[in-house]
Enzyme design. Structure first.
Site, short mmCIF file in Angstrom:
data_model
loop_
_atom_site.label_atom_id
_atom_site.label_comp_id
_atom_site.label_asym_id
_atom_site.label_seq_id
_atom_site.Cartn_x
_atom_site.Cartn_y
_atom_site.Cartn_z
N ASP A 1 -40.58 -101.45 24.02
CA ASP A 1 -41.32 -100.89 22.89
C ASP A 1 -41.65 -99.45 23.28
O ASP A 1 -42.69 -99.18 23.88
CB ASP A 1 -42.59 -101.69 22.62
CG ASP A 1 -43.43 -101.07 21.50
OD1 ASP A 1 -42.84 -100.67 20.48
OD2 ASP A 1 -44.66 -100.99 21.66
N GLU B 1 -36.78 -101.58 20.09
CA GLU B 1 -37.13 -101.30 18.70
C GLU B 1 -36.43 -100.05 18.23
O GLU B 1 -36.42 -99.03 18.92
CB GLU B 1 -38.65 -101.07 18.58
CG GLU B 1 -39.39 -102.21 17.99
CD GLU B 1 -40.85 -101.84 17.67
OE1 GLU B 1 -41.18 -100.65 17.47
OE2 GLU B 1 -41.65 -102.77 17.61
N HIS C 1 -48.52 -103.00 23.37
CA HIS C 1 -47.19 -102.44 23.64
C HIS C 1 -46.34 -103.44 24.43
O HIS C 1 -45.16 -103.62 24.13
CB HIS C 1 -47.32 -101.12 24.40
CG HIS C 1 -48.22 -100.14 23.72
ND1 HIS C 1 -47.85 -99.43 22.60
CD2 HIS C 1 -49.50 -99.78 23.99
CE1 HIS C 1 -48.85 -98.67 22.21
NE2 HIS C 1 -49.86 -98.86 23.04
#
Length: 163
Positions: A7, A68, A142
């Site tokens: 992330d 992501e 996160h």
């Protein structure tokens, strides 16, 4: 299957190493957040992300990463900084011959939670239950998002029960 979930973020980059056994059971080997808030220079932040992720890749001998995709932020400058962090993350993977799979935030949420608009709390709950972790298990949002990215790849790569 060993998956390195990412992330990316310029100040906080979440990471996770998740193992799917041939039996289908899932294990969280390690997770964390690379924090670059103490770095004042953009180049230092990017190097910190790159070197931190490179060390984790070497430690766990990961060969697959799930990251992501970039989403468009209303603030163009924030989107630009996110792209820098993604570039450092991707370069760490590519320099170690790690195969990269990219998923949108909506796809990750839908795959892990069943709803593309799941909240951070809902994602954290599913992450804990999927990995058999107690409610007391503590990690940053996160890191939770990085675990979700890894789980998304595992769930997208076949049945989570190994059937």
């Amino acid at each position: 299957m060993l998956v390195f979930g990412l992330d990316p973020g310029l100040n906080y980059t979440g990471w996770a190493v998740v193992l799917k056994e041939p039996s289908g059971s899932l294990s969280l080997l390690d997770t964390g957040t690379i924090c670059t808030t103490s770095c004042s220079d953009l180049n230092d932040k990017l190097f910190c992300i790159f070197s931190g992720l490179s060390a984790i890749i070497q430690k766990f001998s990961v060969s697959v990463a799930s990251i992501e995709n970039v989403f468009v932020n209303l603030n163009p400058k924030a989107s630009m900084f996110l792209c820098y962090a993604r570039a450092a993350s991707l370069l760490a993977c590519l320099s170690s011959n790690v195969k990269i799979f990219e998923y949108s935030p909506t796809k990750i949420k839908k795959c892990v939670f069943g709803n593309g608009r799941a909240s951070k709390e809902q994602i954290a709950f599913v992450v804990r239950s999927s990995l058999g972790l107690s409610e007391d298990a503590s990690f940053s949002s996160h890191a939770s998002d990085a675990i979700a990215a890894a789980l998304c790849h595992i769930f997208s790569s076949g049945n989570r029960y190994g059937i």
